[in-house]
Design a protein around this motif. Structure first.
Motif, PDB file in Angstrom:
ATOM      1  N   SER A 271       0.974  -0.090   2.033  1.00  0.00           N
ATOM      2  CA  SER A 271       0.800   1.359   2.112  1.00  0.00           C
ATOM      3  C   SER A 271       1.404   2.020   0.885  1.00  0.00           C
ATOM      4  O   SER A 271       2.487   1.656   0.428  1.00  0.00           O
TER       5      SER A 271
ATOM      6  N   PRO B 144      -1.231  -3.701  12.873  1.00  0.00           N
ATOM      7  CA  PRO B 144      -1.921  -2.518  12.356  1.00  0.00           C
ATOM      8  C   PRO B 144      -1.389  -1.256  13.030  1.00  0.00           C
ATOM      9  O   PRO B 144      -0.857  -1.325  14.134  1.00  0.00           O
TER      10      PRO B 144
ATOM     11  N   GLN C  45      -5.888   1.865  14.257  1.00  0.00           N
ATOM     12  CA  GLN C  45      -6.800   0.982  13.543  1.00  0.00           C
ATOM     13  C   GLN C  45      -7.246  -0.202  14.412  1.00  0.00           C
ATOM     14  O   GLN C  45      -6.419  -0.823  15.079  1.00  0.00           O
ATOM     15  N   THR C  46      -8.533  -0.519  14.379  1.00  0.00           N
ATOM     16  CA  THR C  46      -9.002  -1.708  15.089  1.00  0.00           C
ATOM     17  C   THR C  46      -8.734  -2.937  14.222  1.00  0.00           C
ATOM     18  O   THR C  46      -8.633  -2.818  12.993  1.00  0.00           O
TER      19      THR C  46
ATOM     20  N   GLU D  78     -11.086  -3.170  11.290  1.00  0.00           N
ATOM     21  CA  GLU D  78     -10.787  -2.291  10.154  1.00  0.00           C
ATOM     22  C   GLU D  78      -9.590  -2.822   9.372  1.00  0.00           C
ATOM     23  O   GLU D  78      -9.474  -2.627   8.168  1.00  0.00           O
ATOM     24  N   TYR D  79      -8.678  -3.455  10.095  1.00  0.00           N
ATOM     25  CA  TYR D  79      -7.411  -3.875   9.491  1.00  0.00           C
ATOM     26  C   TYR D  79      -7.566  -5.139   8.653  1.00  0.00           C
ATOM     27  O   TYR D  79      -6.924  -5.270   7.613  1.00  0.00           O
TER      28      TYR D  79
ATOM     29  N   LYS E  77     -10.253  -6.930   6.533  1.00  0.00           N
ATOM     30  CA  LYS E  77     -11.579  -6.878   5.930  1.00  0.00           C
ATOM     31  C   LYS E  77     -11.954  -8.258   5.400  1.00  0.00           C
ATOM     32  O   LYS E  77     -11.086  -9.065   5.095  1.00  0.00           O
TER      33      LYS E  77
ATOM     34  N   GLN F 159      -1.477  -1.351   4.764  1.00  0.00           N
ATOM     35  CA  GLN F 159      -2.663  -0.526   5.035  1.00  0.00           C
ATOM     36  C   GLN F 159      -3.757  -1.373   5.662  1.00  0.00           C
ATOM     37  O   GLN F 159      -4.399  -0.977   6.616  1.00  0.00           O
ATOM     38  N   TYR F 160      -3.996  -2.543   5.082  1.00  0.00           N
ATOM     39  CA  TYR F 160      -4.964  -3.494   5.624  1.00  0.00           C
ATOM     40  C   TYR F 160      -4.866  -4.792   4.849  1.00  0.00           C
ATOM     41  O   TYR F 160      -4.135  -4.882   3.842  1.00  0.00           O
TER      42      TYR F 160
END
Lengths: 402, 402
Positions: free
Chosen positions: A194, A328, A332-333, A336-337, A339, A366-367
């Motif tokens: 993040s 996450p 967030q699913t 989405e987390y 990729k 963030q992911y």
């Protein structure tokens, strides 16, 4: 009018480039070694059109018209045209090098990934220009003049950028040293941290490190020559545990000389260090269990994001470990987390759950991007993939295919 | 029964001790230089009583009975008794060295400061034991065997710990090099960073750095010898700007070799770096204004807390700058937030306000300690200050005077 569309990959150095011996030609103080990443998840895409009818060079980047005054782009363009002008054509298009060019580029990186987009971008630009102007031969020293590490994105798999000795940089080139499949089923997990505060750019950071860090002298003169030799041997012998140790050591040494800079260049955050610490604990656990090939390694570029190299079988364990340690944010699913590659993570053992819980920090990432290593730039033959209208040479306004 | 009560100060290294050449004798790989801090804000306090009637050695630390098996305390005690046994007494108390001892120690540091309490603690213990057993001469090599940096807390002002060459450590001693007032009106601001995760202890961290960091070789063989020489010259010439530059450089170099360790020892947090960055910006601003003596410096021990050295006149500006950048949590009053010297901070200029607002992070600091540099250990003559009952030799249960 001639039109070519290409994509080019991101690369992640395992032996880092940090410090130039020539600012203008972008010649590095040391050799570096990188892995090229798969273009399925991240790539730059560029369409170039040339035509004797174009009245000027034009450039669009991420859907915006941009100036072409940037000296780095100019250097690439001039060098491609110079090479084109020396080429022997068979009767037609002799003066192709004098045609104006339209360039349209896009990056398909997830926003804010803070990843080395300029490397992919310049590799793609130079590769596409080479194709459209009919220039053959090694384009890595041209890409290098756009962005140093771009020269490594000209090839797939494991790539070595030789610092070279020549004053004009002619021998500062990137060469492939092993194909993408050299370490079988190698996967990559990028932990996107993040956003924190804005950090020193890498060009400025390198300059300050070279000017002020005493430890940097040791890195260049002592550590790196020996580490590069060890790394080449580890690669040749497919010695994965040693590859991991050297990758980790070089990342930490680079960030150490950054910290030893005045003022300090600090790229890793508390979260970066938490990811690194988790990886060390994981490796220690596996080593204690006698499973030394079950190893992963991390590396950090001039930013907070961790790049983790892991054999596919190990990724099945490391990915859920990361998800346990860095869950996450509630909104967030999981899709989405994480990729990229769809994967069925294995359930965590009690032991690993305990390990992750010891450093759990929700919302700090963030992911994640789950990807692989991959090959070099590609020419896209499908006309639908072009970013420029093949009749007008102007950007296609609708482009759903990025 | 003989009873002595002493206090001893904390010291903060400006040239850091990191790495031992002998683990058992606590002999360092390099010379270090420190400032001793005022005992008004932070000190260790120890009362020792000896009596031919005591049946065993006993030890109380911070109101709790503790075992005396700790080999470091034993080494100090043995060495003091050995020296006492060789002393010539004038007729009486010849065998004082054989008397048992009661030791009662307390630290008056604000809780969780994470400051080098062991240095003050061992300096105080050894100083008090020296007094009560009537040992004269240099006690710094005795304190060193308790905790390396404790040897520097045996003196006030600027102190140099010589690494020494002897195998038995006899010449690894601390010597005062300048009195507390050497740089006039020097003040100290300690920024106590809100607790993060537990980090590697410094003994273990040093060992790992020496074993695994390649950059550490350069620090020991190249950087430090030259930096120590420059620092001695800067001190001799009262060259404050150079003193600041060298202090900052050495702190960053130490943390760089910590990061270059496998696994990395990371002591500075995002907040630590934010404090450091603010100080660089402040110094840059003052340099741009041609006011190079208006400089401050930071240094970080093996923990996240910043120690800032600042001339008193500059502290008037730097303290409000820190308060602007790191405002106290809403629940805290300014008095709770800034402990120590009461001061009337000057209002911030617009320029400095802008500078602080650029990196403002509320709640990231627990509190600040505003103090000064100071002198060495003291004997307290007021019997009311004793931590042991002078009749029973047992801890005074009520002690409001800490």
């Amino acid at each position: 009018m001639k039109t070519v569309t290409c994509t080019a990959p991101v690369n992640i150095a395992v032996i880092k480039y940090w410090g130039k011996r020539d600012e203008k030609l972008i010649l590095p103080l040391n050799d570096s070694i990188s892995f090229t990443l798969s273009q399925d998840e991240m790539c730059a895409k560029t369409t170039v059109s040339i035509s004797p009818k174009f009245s000027e060079d034009q450039f669009w980047l991420n859907d915006k018209k941009e100036s072409l005054e940037n000296p780095r782009i100019q250097n690439c363009l001039k060098e491609i045209r110079r090479r084109a002008s020396k080429r022997k054509f068979d009767g037609k298009d002799e003066n192709v090098w004098s045609w104006h060019v339209h360039i349209c580029s896009k990056n398909n990186f997830p926003t804010a990934a803070g990843l080395a987009s300029s490397a992919a971008g310049y590799a793609c630009l130079v590769y596409a220009l080479g194709q459209v102007y009919g220039v053959e031969g090694d384009l890595s020293p041209v890409a290098r003049q756009g962005s140093g590490s771009a020269c490594r994105s000209v090839h797939g798999g494991l790539v070595r950028w030789h610092k070279g000795e020549d004053d004009d940089g002619a021998d500062s080139v990137a060469r492939p040293i092993a194909p993408p499949g050299h370490f079988p089923d190698l996967q990559v997990i990028i932990c996107v941290v993040s956003a924190g505060q804005k950090k020193t750019g890498s060009t400025e950071g390198m300059r300050q490190t070279v000017a002020s860090s005493s430890l940097m002298q040791h890195r260049i003169k002592v550590s790196l020559p020996s580490r590069i030799e060890s790394m080449m041997k580890a690669i040749e012998e497919k010695d994965w545990p040693t590859f991991c140790d050297l990758t980790i050591a070089d990342s930490n040494e680079m960030h150490a000389v950054c910290l030893d800079t005045s003022p300090p260049c600090v790229y890793m955050t508390d979260t970066s260090h938490a990811v690194a610490s988790l990886i060390h604990k994981y490796n220690d656990l596996k080593t204690d269990q006698g499973d030394i090939n079950h190893k992963v390694c991390y590396t950090f570029d001039a930013g907070p994001n961790a790049c983790i190299f892991t054999p596919g079988a190990v990724a099945k364990e490391v990915l859920p470990l990361l998800l346990q340690a860095f869950p996450p944010p509630p909104a967030q699913t999981p899709k989405e987390y994480v990729k990229g590659i769809a994967s069925q993570p294995a359930p965590l053992s009690k032991e690993l759950k305990r390990l992750a819980d010891g450093c759990a920090q929700s919302g700090k990432l963030q992911y994640l991007i789950h990807t692989k290593v991959g090959d070099g730039p590609r020419v896209l033959v499908d006309p639908a993939s072009s970013l420029l209208n093949t009749t007008t040479g102007l950007p296609n306004t609708t482009d759903g295919d990025m």
